[in-house]
Design a protein around this motif. Structure first.
Motif: not given
Length: 92
Positions: A52-57, A77-78, A82-83, A87-88
């Motif tokens: 969902m966060v990737v889609l929002l981004k 946060l971990e 880890i994911a 970096k994104m």
């Protein structure tokens, strides 16, 4: 203009509808700016939440908005680190 979405303690697919409605409302009302995901309450997140966060981004970028995550701590946060979300998306 900055907008904040408060994320619940358990960030998983059960929050999908509300999350999508909130960010669509923000994106429809403005071009550009910042969307902050407030992770202050988050204790658990799963792969659906990450998606969902990737889609929002992606949607925000297409609309000239930037996305950041604030107040992530502990396990949440971990998982983000880890994911490689650091970096994104800006995590502060």
């Amino acid at each position: 203009m900055n907008s904040t979405i408060s994320v619940p303690e358990r960030f998983d697919f059960s929050f999908h509808k509300s999350f999508t409605e909130q960010y669509n409302q923000i994106l429809e009302s403005k071009k550009g700016g910042q969307i902050t995901l407030d992770f202050a309450k988050v204790l658990y997140l799963d792969s659906a939440a990450l998606g969902m966060v990737v889609l929002l981004k992606k949607r925000a970028k297409a609309n000239g908005c930037d996305v950041e995550i604030a107040n992530a701590k502990g396990t949440a946060l971990e998982v983000l680190e880890i994911a490689n979300f650091d970096k994104m998306i800006t995590i502060r």
